[in-house]
Design a protein around this motif. Structure first.
Motif, PDB file in Angstrom:
ATOM      1  N   SER A  65      32.382  58.557  57.684  1.00  0.00           N
ATOM      2  CA  SER A  65      32.955  59.469  58.687  1.00  0.00           C
ATOM      3  C   SER A  65      32.675  60.930  58.335  1.00  0.00           C
ATOM      4  O   SER A  65      32.886  61.822  59.134  1.00  0.00           O
ATOM      5  CB  SER A  65      34.466  59.236  58.802  1.00  0.00           C
ATOM      6  OG  SER A  65      35.111  59.630  57.595  1.00  0.00           O
ATOM      7  N   GLY A  66      32.214  61.169  57.108  1.00  0.00           N
ATOM      8  CA  GLY A  66      31.881  62.535  56.686  1.00  0.00           C
ATOM      9  C   GLY A  66      30.611  62.493  55.869  1.00  0.00           C
ATOM     10  O   GLY A  66      29.789  61.593  56.012  1.00  0.00           O
ATOM     11  N   GLU A  67      30.523  63.450  54.971  1.00  0.00           N
ATOM     12  CA  GLU A  67      29.317  63.555  54.150  1.00  0.00           C
ATOM     13  C   GLU A  67      29.255  62.422  53.116  1.00  0.00           C
ATOM     14  O   GLU A  67      30.256  62.130  52.458  1.00  0.00           O
ATOM     15  CB  GLU A  67      29.411  64.890  53.418  1.00  0.00           C
ATOM     16  CG  GLU A  67      28.165  65.322  52.731  1.00  0.00           C
ATOM     17  CD  GLU A  67      28.393  66.606  51.923  1.00  0.00           C
ATOM     18  OE1 GLU A  67      27.484  66.997  51.198  1.00  0.00           O
ATOM     19  OE2 GLU A  67      29.486  67.190  52.029  1.00  0.00           O
ATOM     20  N   MET A  68      28.077  61.758  53.017  1.00  0.00           N
ATOM     21  CA  MET A  68      27.871  60.761  51.948  1.00  0.00           C
ATOM     22  C   MET A  68      27.013  61.471  50.903  1.00  0.00           C
ATOM     23  O   MET A  68      25.848  61.796  51.174  1.00  0.00           O
ATOM     24  CB  MET A  68      27.116  59.534  52.462  1.00  0.00           C
ATOM     25  CG  MET A  68      27.843  58.701  53.481  1.00  0.00           C
ATOM     26  SD  MET A  68      29.142  57.670  52.760  1.00  0.00           S
ATOM     27  CE  MET A  68      28.231  56.340  51.988  1.00  0.00           C
ATOM     28  N   LEU A  69      27.571  61.710  49.743  1.00  0.00           N
ATOM     29  CA  LEU A  69      26.839  62.457  48.717  1.00  0.00           C
ATOM     30  C   LEU A  69      25.626  61.670  48.230  1.00  0.00           C
ATOM     31  O   LEU A  69      25.745  60.476  47.946  1.00  0.00           O
ATOM     32  CB  LEU A  69      27.782  62.723  47.536  1.00  0.00           C
ATOM     33  CG  LEU A  69      27.911  64.168  47.119  1.00  0.00           C
ATOM     34  CD1 LEU A  69      28.508  64.995  48.228  1.00  0.00           C
ATOM     35  CD2 LEU A  69      28.797  64.265  45.881  1.00  0.00           C
TER      36      LEU A  69
END
Ligand code: URA
Length: 434
Positions: A65-69
Protein backbone atom coordinates in the motif's frame (compact mmCIF):
# COMPACT_ATOMS: atom_id res chain seq x y z
CA UNK A 1 -17.13 -5.87 -6.00
CA UNK A 2 -18.86 -4.30 -3.10
CA UNK A 3 -17.94 -4.20 0.56
CA UNK A 4 -21.39 -5.28 1.77
CA UNK A 5 -21.08 -8.66 -0.01
CA UNK A 6 -17.54 -9.21 1.29
CA UNK A 7 -18.58 -8.48 4.90
CA UNK A 8 -21.60 -10.80 4.48
CA UNK A 9 -19.37 -13.60 3.17
CA UNK A 10 -16.76 -13.27 5.90
CA UNK A 11 -19.45 -13.01 8.58
CA UNK A 12 -20.82 -16.40 7.53
CA UNK A 13 -17.37 -18.02 7.50
CA UNK A 14 -16.58 -17.71 3.80
CA UNK A 15 -13.23 -16.94 2.20
CA UNK A 16 -12.08 -13.77 0.45
CA UNK A 17 -10.08 -14.01 -2.78
CA UNK A 18 -6.76 -12.29 -3.44
CA UNK A 19 -8.42 -9.73 -5.75
CA UNK A 20 -11.09 -8.96 -3.18
CA UNK A 21 -8.55 -8.42 -0.40
CA UNK A 22 -6.38 -6.13 -2.56
CA UNK A 23 -9.48 -4.20 -3.67
CA UNK A 24 -10.60 -3.77 -0.06
CA UNK A 25 -7.19 -2.68 1.28
CA UNK A 26 -6.55 -0.27 -1.61
CA UNK A 27 -10.03 1.22 -1.31
CA UNK A 28 -9.66 1.67 2.43
CA UNK A 29 -6.21 3.27 2.11
CA UNK A 30 -7.52 5.76 -0.45
CA UNK A 31 -10.54 6.59 1.71
CA UNK A 32 -13.03 5.04 -0.72
CA UNK A 33 -14.18 2.39 1.74
CA UNK A 34 -15.56 4.01 4.90
CA UNK A 35 -14.36 3.21 8.40
CA UNK A 36 -17.74 1.70 9.40
CA UNK A 37 -17.58 -0.98 6.70
CA UNK A 38 -13.92 -1.76 7.42
CA UNK A 39 -14.74 -1.98 11.14
CA UNK A 40 -17.49 -4.51 10.40
CA UNK A 41 -15.03 -6.51 8.29
CA UNK A 42 -12.45 -6.49 11.09
CA UNK A 43 -15.07 -7.79 13.53
CA UNK A 44 -16.14 -10.51 11.05
CA UNK A 45 -12.45 -11.53 10.72
CA UNK A 46 -12.13 -11.44 14.50
CA UNK A 47 -14.88 -14.07 14.86
CA UNK A 48 -14.32 -16.16 11.73
CA UNK A 49 -10.54 -15.87 11.26
CA UNK A 50 -8.59 -16.01 7.99
CA UNK A 51 -7.00 -18.86 6.08
CA UNK A 52 -3.24 -18.95 5.48
CA UNK A 53 -3.78 -17.64 1.91
CA UNK A 54 -6.10 -14.85 3.03
CA UNK A 55 -3.60 -13.78 5.72
CA UNK A 56 -0.78 -13.69 3.18
CA UNK A 57 -2.87 -11.60 0.75
CA UNK A 58 -3.84 -9.21 3.52
CA UNK A 59 -0.18 -8.85 4.54
CA UNK A 60 1.08 -8.32 0.99
CA UNK A 61 -1.67 -5.86 0.11
CA UNK A 62 -0.84 -3.79 3.21
CA UNK A 63 2.91 -4.03 2.53
CA UNK A 64 2.31 -2.84 -1.06
CA UNK A 65 0.00 0.00 0.00
CA UNK A 66 3.08 2.24 0.24
CA UNK A 67 6.73 2.20 -0.58
CA UNK A 68 8.41 -1.24 -0.77
CA UNK A 69 12.05 -0.64 0.10
CA UNK A 70 14.50 -2.11 -2.40
CA UNK A 71 17.72 -2.97 -0.58
CA UNK A 72 19.29 -4.77 -3.54
CA UNK A 73 22.01 -2.09 -3.86
CA UNK A 74 23.35 -3.21 -0.47
CA UNK A 75 25.59 -6.26 -0.85
CA UNK A 76 25.17 -9.52 1.08
CA UNK A 77 22.29 -10.74 3.21
CA UNK A 78 20.23 -7.91 4.62
CA UNK A 79 18.88 -8.89 8.01
CA UNK A 80 16.13 -7.43 10.15
CA UNK A 81 14.83 -8.30 13.60
CA UNK A 82 11.53 -7.50 15.22
CA UNK A 83 10.38 -7.73 18.81
CA UNK A 84 6.72 -7.80 19.76
CA UNK A 85 7.74 -5.45 22.57
CA UNK A 86 8.30 -5.37 26.27
CA UNK A 87 9.91 -3.57 29.18
CA UNK A 88 13.70 -3.22 29.30
CA UNK A 89 13.89 -4.60 25.76
CA UNK A 90 17.09 -3.01 24.49
CA UNK A 91 17.95 -6.08 22.41
CA UNK A 92 18.45 -4.37 19.04
CA UNK A 93 21.15 -2.09 20.48
CA UNK A 94 23.41 -5.03 21.32
CA UNK A 95 22.22 -7.70 18.92
CA UNK A 96 22.49 -5.78 15.67
CA UNK A 97 26.17 -4.74 16.07
CA UNK A 98 26.91 -8.35 17.09
CA UNK A 99 25.42 -9.93 13.96
CA UNK A 100 26.78 -7.14 11.78
CA UNK A 101 30.39 -7.97 12.71
CA UNK A 102 29.60 -11.65 12.16
CA UNK A 103 28.75 -10.99 8.50
CA UNK A 104 25.13 -9.86 8.13
CA UNK A 105 24.22 -6.44 6.81
CA UNK A 106 21.74 -4.53 8.90
CA UNK A 107 19.45 -2.03 7.21
CA UNK A 108 16.60 -1.63 9.64
CA UNK A 109 13.68 0.68 10.20
CA UNK A 110 12.68 1.02 13.83
CA UNK A 111 9.92 2.66 15.83
CA UNK A 112 9.69 5.02 18.77
CA UNK A 113 8.32 4.05 22.15
CA UNK A 114 4.73 4.73 23.10
CA UNK A 115 3.06 4.06 26.44
CA UNK A 116 5.01 1.85 28.79
CA UNK A 117 7.28 0.23 26.18
CA UNK A 118 10.42 1.86 24.80
CA UNK A 119 11.62 2.17 21.22
CA UNK A 120 15.04 1.61 19.67
CA UNK A 121 15.02 4.97 17.92
CA UNK A 122 14.61 6.89 21.20
CA UNK A 123 17.35 4.86 22.83
CA UNK A 124 19.78 5.54 19.98
CA UNK A 125 19.04 9.24 20.21
CA UNK A 126 20.66 9.11 23.67
CA UNK A 127 23.96 9.47 21.78
CA UNK A 128 24.44 13.22 21.31
CA UNK A 129 24.03 14.15 17.66
CA UNK A 130 22.66 10.78 16.52
CA UNK A 131 20.21 11.17 13.62
CA UNK A 132 17.54 8.63 12.74
CA UNK A 133 15.90 10.79 10.05
CA UNK A 134 18.76 10.16 7.64
CA UNK A 135 18.28 10.26 3.84
CA UNK A 136 17.72 6.87 2.24
CA UNK A 137 21.06 7.29 0.38
CA UNK A 138 22.96 7.55 3.70
CA UNK A 139 20.98 4.57 5.02
CA UNK A 140 22.03 2.44 2.03
CA UNK A 141 25.62 3.73 2.04
CA UNK A 142 26.13 3.04 5.76
CA UNK A 143 24.51 -0.39 5.54
CA UNK A 144 26.86 -1.24 2.63
CA UNK A 145 30.08 0.29 3.96
CA UNK A 146 29.77 -0.03 7.73
CA UNK A 147 27.43 -3.02 7.71
CA UNK A 148 24.74 -1.37 9.82
CA UNK A 149 22.24 1.48 9.53
CA UNK A 150 19.04 2.20 11.43
CA UNK A 151 16.41 4.76 10.59
CA UNK A 152 13.00 5.81 11.86
CA UNK A 153 9.98 4.25 10.19
CA UNK A 154 8.69 6.55 7.45
CA UNK A 155 5.03 7.42 6.87
CA UNK A 156 5.28 5.77 3.43
CA UNK A 157 5.88 2.36 4.98
CA UNK A 158 2.66 0.27 4.88
CA UNK A 159 0.21 3.19 5.25
CA UNK A 160 -2.74 0.75 5.07
CA UNK A 161 -1.56 -0.83 8.31
CA UNK A 162 -1.28 2.54 10.01
CA UNK A 163 -4.89 3.35 9.13
CA UNK A 164 -6.19 -0.10 9.89
CA UNK A 165 -4.38 -0.34 13.22
CA UNK A 166 -5.93 2.95 14.35
CA UNK A 167 -9.36 1.52 13.49
CA UNK A 168 -8.70 -1.82 15.23
CA UNK A 169 -7.49 0.03 18.29
CA UNK A 170 -10.90 1.66 18.81
CA UNK A 171 -13.09 -1.25 17.69
CA UNK A 172 -11.68 -3.97 20.01
CA UNK A 173 -10.26 -5.94 17.10
CA UNK A 174 -6.52 -5.77 17.83
CA UNK A 175 -6.18 -9.19 19.44
CA UNK A 176 -6.81 -11.43 16.44
CA UNK A 177 -3.93 -13.59 15.31
CA UNK A 178 -4.13 -13.04 11.53
CA UNK A 179 -4.63 -9.31 12.00
CA UNK A 180 -1.65 -8.95 14.34
CA UNK A 181 0.58 -11.14 12.19
CA UNK A 182 -0.33 -9.31 8.97
CA UNK A 183 0.11 -5.91 10.65
CA UNK A 184 3.62 -6.67 11.90
CA UNK A 185 4.74 -8.58 8.82
CA UNK A 186 3.44 -6.00 6.32
CA UNK A 187 5.87 -3.46 7.81
CA UNK A 188 8.74 -5.96 7.92
CA UNK A 189 8.20 -7.05 4.31
CA UNK A 190 7.93 -3.46 3.09
CA UNK A 191 11.23 -2.69 4.89
CA UNK A 192 12.94 -4.99 2.41
CA UNK A 193 15.20 -7.40 4.37
CA UNK A 194 16.03 -10.88 3.05
CA UNK A 195 16.08 -12.33 6.53
CA UNK A 196 13.68 -11.54 9.35
CA UNK A 197 14.15 -12.96 12.85
CA UNK A 198 11.23 -12.35 15.19
CA UNK A 199 11.44 -12.11 18.97
CA UNK A 200 7.94 -13.00 20.10
CA UNK A 201 7.49 -12.22 23.77
CA UNK A 202 5.41 -14.27 26.17
CA UNK A 203 4.25 -13.65 29.74
CA UNK A 204 2.46 -10.99 31.77
CA UNK A 205 4.35 -8.11 30.15
CA UNK A 206 3.86 -9.36 26.60
CA UNK A 207 1.16 -8.73 24.07
CA UNK A 208 0.47 -12.47 24.14
CA UNK A 209 0.28 -13.61 27.76
CA UNK A 210 0.20 -17.39 27.25
CA UNK A 211 2.89 -19.52 25.67
CA UNK A 212 0.25 -21.13 23.45
CA UNK A 213 -0.86 -17.81 21.96
CA UNK A 214 2.72 -16.58 21.56
CA UNK A 215 3.62 -19.78 19.71
CA UNK A 216 0.58 -19.48 17.44
CA UNK A 217 1.50 -15.87 16.60
CA UNK A 218 5.12 -16.81 15.97
CA UNK A 219 4.06 -19.66 13.66
CA UNK A 220 1.66 -17.43 11.76
CA UNK A 221 4.32 -14.76 11.19
CA UNK A 222 7.03 -17.23 10.17
CA UNK A 223 4.59 -18.77 7.64
CA UNK A 224 3.88 -15.34 6.16
CA UNK A 225 7.59 -14.53 5.94
CA UNK A 226 8.32 -17.78 4.14
CA UNK A 227 5.31 -17.51 1.82
CA UNK A 228 6.55 -14.02 0.92
CA UNK A 229 9.92 -15.51 -0.07
CA UNK A 230 11.96 -14.29 2.90
CA UNK A 231 14.10 -16.31 5.29
CA UNK A 232 12.29 -16.16 8.59
CA UNK A 233 12.33 -17.68 12.06
CA UNK A 234 11.08 -16.76 15.52
CA UNK A 235 12.34 -17.06 19.07
CA UNK A 236 9.70 -17.11 21.80
CA UNK A 237 11.24 -15.35 24.79
CA UNK A 238 10.08 -14.53 28.28
CA UNK A 239 8.56 -11.18 29.23
CA UNK A 240 7.10 -12.06 32.60
CA UNK A 241 9.51 -9.62 34.24
CA UNK A 242 11.59 -6.82 32.66
CA UNK A 243 14.50 -7.94 30.48
CA UNK A 244 17.93 -7.28 32.02
CA UNK A 245 18.22 -4.80 34.89
CA UNK A 246 17.89 -1.41 33.19
CA UNK A 247 14.65 0.30 32.16
CA UNK A 248 14.86 3.79 30.63
CA UNK A 249 16.67 5.14 27.59
CA UNK A 250 20.24 6.06 28.64
CA UNK A 251 20.25 3.36 31.33
CA UNK A 252 19.37 0.75 28.69
CA UNK A 253 22.01 2.05 26.28
CA UNK A 254 24.61 1.67 29.04
CA UNK A 255 23.43 -1.88 29.72
CA UNK A 256 23.69 -2.73 26.01
CA UNK A 257 27.24 -1.30 25.96
CA UNK A 258 28.17 -3.40 29.01
CA UNK A 259 26.74 -6.46 27.25
CA UNK A 260 28.95 -5.80 24.22
CA UNK A 261 31.90 -5.99 26.65
CA UNK A 262 30.70 -9.35 27.98
CA UNK A 263 29.49 -7.70 31.18
CA UNK A 264 25.74 -7.77 30.63
CA UNK A 265 23.03 -9.31 32.80
CA UNK A 266 22.60 -13.05 32.33
CA UNK A 267 19.10 -13.06 30.80
CA UNK A 268 19.81 -10.27 28.34
CA UNK A 269 23.13 -11.79 27.31
CA UNK A 270 21.47 -15.16 26.70
CA UNK A 271 18.73 -13.61 24.58
CA UNK A 272 21.31 -11.79 22.42
CA UNK A 273 23.25 -15.03 21.94
CA UNK A 274 20.09 -16.99 21.03
CA UNK A 275 18.71 -14.42 18.59
CA UNK A 276 22.15 -13.72 17.13
CA UNK A 277 22.81 -17.42 16.55
CA UNK A 278 19.40 -17.77 14.82
CA UNK A 279 20.21 -14.85 12.56
CA UNK A 280 23.63 -16.21 11.57
CA UNK A 281 22.26 -19.70 10.94
CA UNK A 282 19.26 -18.51 8.91
CA UNK A 283 21.45 -16.06 7.03
CA UNK A 284 23.79 -18.89 6.02
CA UNK A 285 26.81 -17.41 7.82
CA UNK A 286 27.30 -20.70 9.68
CA UNK A 287 26.01 -24.22 9.14
CA UNK A 288 25.40 -25.10 12.78
CA UNK A 289 23.70 -23.32 15.63
CA UNK A 290 26.62 -24.08 17.97
CA UNK A 291 29.12 -22.45 15.65
CA UNK A 292 26.76 -19.50 15.22
CA UNK A 293 26.50 -19.02 18.98
CA UNK A 294 30.29 -19.23 19.33
CA UNK A 295 30.72 -16.51 16.70
CA UNK A 296 28.29 -14.21 18.48
CA UNK A 297 29.93 -14.96 21.84
CA UNK A 298 33.36 -14.09 20.41
CA UNK A 299 32.06 -10.77 19.02
CA UNK A 300 30.67 -10.02 22.47
CA UNK A 301 34.07 -10.50 24.11
CA UNK A 302 36.69 -9.32 21.60
CA UNK A 303 35.51 -5.70 21.35
CA UNK A 304 34.53 -5.96 17.68
CA UNK A 305 30.78 -5.49 18.22
CA UNK A 306 31.43 -2.57 20.58
CA UNK A 307 33.50 -0.95 17.83
CA UNK A 308 30.67 -1.63 15.34
CA UNK A 309 28.20 0.15 17.63
CA UNK A 310 30.58 3.15 17.69
CA UNK A 311 30.74 3.06 13.86
CA UNK A 312 26.94 2.99 13.66
CA UNK A 313 26.74 6.01 16.00
CA UNK A 314 29.41 7.96 14.10
CA UNK A 315 27.92 7.05 10.71
CA UNK A 316 24.68 8.75 11.73
CA UNK A 317 26.17 11.93 13.18
CA UNK A 318 26.49 10.81 16.81
CA UNK A 319 29.45 11.07 19.18
CA UNK A 320 31.08 7.59 19.24
CA UNK A 321 33.23 8.36 22.29
CA UNK A 322 30.18 7.64 24.49
CA UNK A 323 30.39 3.98 23.46
CA UNK A 324 33.85 3.69 25.02
CA UNK A 325 33.22 6.13 27.88
CA UNK A 326 29.57 5.59 28.84
CA UNK A 327 30.14 7.57 32.04
CA UNK A 328 29.92 10.64 29.76
CA UNK A 329 26.14 10.15 29.38
CA UNK A 330 24.18 12.68 31.39
CA UNK A 331 22.75 11.24 34.60
CA UNK A 332 19.41 11.98 36.24
CA UNK A 333 19.84 14.43 39.16
CA UNK A 334 18.23 12.15 41.76
CA UNK A 335 18.88 8.52 42.63
CA UNK A 336 16.32 7.06 44.99
CA UNK A 337 16.61 3.60 46.49
CA UNK A 338 13.61 1.32 46.80
CA UNK A 339 14.00 -1.05 49.75
CA UNK A 340 12.40 -4.44 50.37
CA UNK A 341 9.51 -4.05 52.83
CA UNK A 342 9.91 -7.68 54.02
CA UNK A 343 12.30 -10.63 53.87
CA UNK A 344 11.77 -13.53 51.50
CA UNK A 345 12.02 -14.19 47.77
CA UNK A 346 11.05 -11.88 44.95
CA UNK A 347 8.14 -13.83 43.51
CA UNK A 348 6.83 -11.47 40.89
CA UNK A 349 7.69 -8.15 39.21
CA UNK A 350 4.81 -6.85 37.11
CA UNK A 351 6.37 -5.81 33.84
CA UNK A 352 3.76 -3.33 32.68
CA UNK A 353 3.86 -1.58 36.05
CA UNK A 354 7.65 -1.20 35.86
CA UNK A 355 7.19 0.31 32.40
CA UNK A 356 4.64 2.69 33.88
CA UNK A 357 7.11 3.66 36.63
CA UNK A 358 9.56 4.68 33.93
CA UNK A 359 6.78 6.59 32.18
CA UNK A 360 5.92 8.41 35.45
CA UNK A 361 9.58 9.37 35.84
CA UNK A 362 9.39 11.00 32.41
CA UNK A 363 11.09 8.25 30.41
CA UNK A 364 8.16 7.48 28.12
CA UNK A 365 5.43 9.12 26.07
CA UNK A 366 1.74 9.22 26.86
CA UNK A 367 1.06 10.81 23.47
CA UNK A 368 3.19 10.85 20.32
CA UNK A 369 4.02 14.52 20.93
CA UNK A 370 5.45 14.08 24.47
CA UNK A 371 9.14 14.88 24.92
CA UNK A 372 10.98 12.22 26.88
CA UNK A 373 13.71 12.60 29.49
CA UNK A 374 16.43 10.24 28.29
CA UNK A 375 18.19 10.22 31.69
CA UNK A 376 15.46 8.73 33.87
CA UNK A 377 14.38 5.16 34.58
CA UNK A 378 15.12 2.31 36.96
CA UNK A 379 17.81 -0.20 37.73
CA UNK A 380 16.39 -3.44 39.09
CA UNK A 381 18.85 -4.64 41.73
CA UNK A 382 16.84 -7.80 42.44
CA UNK A 383 14.92 -9.97 40.01
CA UNK A 384 12.41 -12.79 40.33
CA UNK A 385 13.85 -15.67 42.38
CA UNK A 386 16.35 -13.52 44.32
CA UNK A 387 16.36 -13.74 48.09
CA UNK A 388 16.08 -10.44 49.96
CA UNK A 389 16.16 -9.23 53.54
CA UNK A 390 13.86 -6.43 54.72
CA UNK A 391 15.64 -3.15 53.95
CA UNK A 392 17.73 -4.50 51.06
CA UNK A 393 17.79 -2.26 48.01
CA UNK A 394 15.62 -3.91 45.32
CA UNK A 395 15.73 -1.09 42.77
CA UNK A 396 17.22 2.36 42.21
CA UNK A 397 15.08 5.02 40.58
CA UNK A 398 16.81 7.61 38.41
CA UNK A 399 14.54 10.64 38.63
CA UNK A 400 14.35 14.25 37.54
CA UNK A 401 12.56 15.42 40.73
CA UNK A 402 11.37 14.23 44.13
CA UNK A 403 7.66 14.20 43.28
CA UNK A 404 7.96 11.79 40.36
CA UNK A 405 10.43 9.67 42.36
CA UNK A 406 7.98 9.31 45.26
CA UNK A 407 5.11 8.35 42.95
CA UNK A 408 7.25 5.87 41.04
CA UNK A 409 8.56 4.38 44.28
CA UNK A 410 5.02 3.64 45.52
CA UNK A 411 4.13 2.13 42.16
CA UNK A 412 7.29 0.00 42.07
CA UNK A 413 6.65 -1.38 45.56
CA UNK A 414 3.12 -2.32 44.50
CA UNK A 415 4.49 -4.07 41.38
CA UNK A 416 6.78 -6.37 43.38
CA UNK A 417 5.60 -9.40 45.35
CA UNK A 418 7.87 -10.76 48.09
CA UNK A 419 6.93 -14.09 49.68
CA UNK A 420 8.40 -16.93 51.68
CA UNK A 421 8.46 -19.50 48.89
CA UNK A 422 11.15 -19.44 46.23
CA UNK A 423 9.22 -19.20 42.95
CA UNK A 424 9.62 -21.77 40.22
CA UNK A 425 12.19 -20.62 37.67
CA UNK A 426 10.72 -19.55 34.32
CA UNK A 427 12.53 -20.37 31.12
CA UNK A 428 13.97 -17.42 29.20
CA UNK A 429 13.64 -19.15 25.82
CA UNK A 430 10.27 -20.86 25.41
CA UNK A 431 10.86 -22.14 21.90
CA UNK A 432 12.18 -21.52 18.41
CA UNK A 433 9.96 -21.63 15.33
CA UNK A 434 11.83 -22.29 12.09
N1 URA B 1 2.04 -4.47 16.70
C1 URA B 1 1.69 -4.17 15.44
O1 URA B 1 2.47 -3.56 14.70
N2 URA B 1 0.48 -4.54 15.00
C2 URA B 1 -0.43 -5.22 15.75
O2 URA B 1 -1.50 -5.53 15.29
C3 URA B 1 -0.04 -5.52 17.08
C4 URA B 1 1.20 -5.13 17.52
Amino acid sequence: MNMYDLIQRKKTGGTLTKDEIYWMVNGFTKGEIPDYQMSAMMMAIYFKGMSREETLHLTMSMAQSGEMLDLSAIPGIKADKHSTGGVGDKTSLALLPLVSVCGLNIAKMSGRGLGHTGGTIDKLESFPGFRTDIPIETFEKNASEIGIALMGQTAELAPADKKLYALRDVTATVDQMSLIASSIMSKKLAAGADLIVLDVKTGSGAFMKSEEDSRALAEEMVKIGKDAGRKCSAVISDMDQPLGNAVGNILEVKEAIATLKGEGPEDFTKLCLTLGAQMLLKGGVTVSIDEAEMRVYAAMHDGSALKRLAELVEGQGGDPSYVFEPEKFEEAPLKVEVKAPASGYIQRILCDEVGLCSLMLGGGRRTKEDVIDLRVGLILEKKVGDEVKAGDVIAVLHAADEKSAEEAKKRYLAAVTIGEEKPEERKLIHGIIE
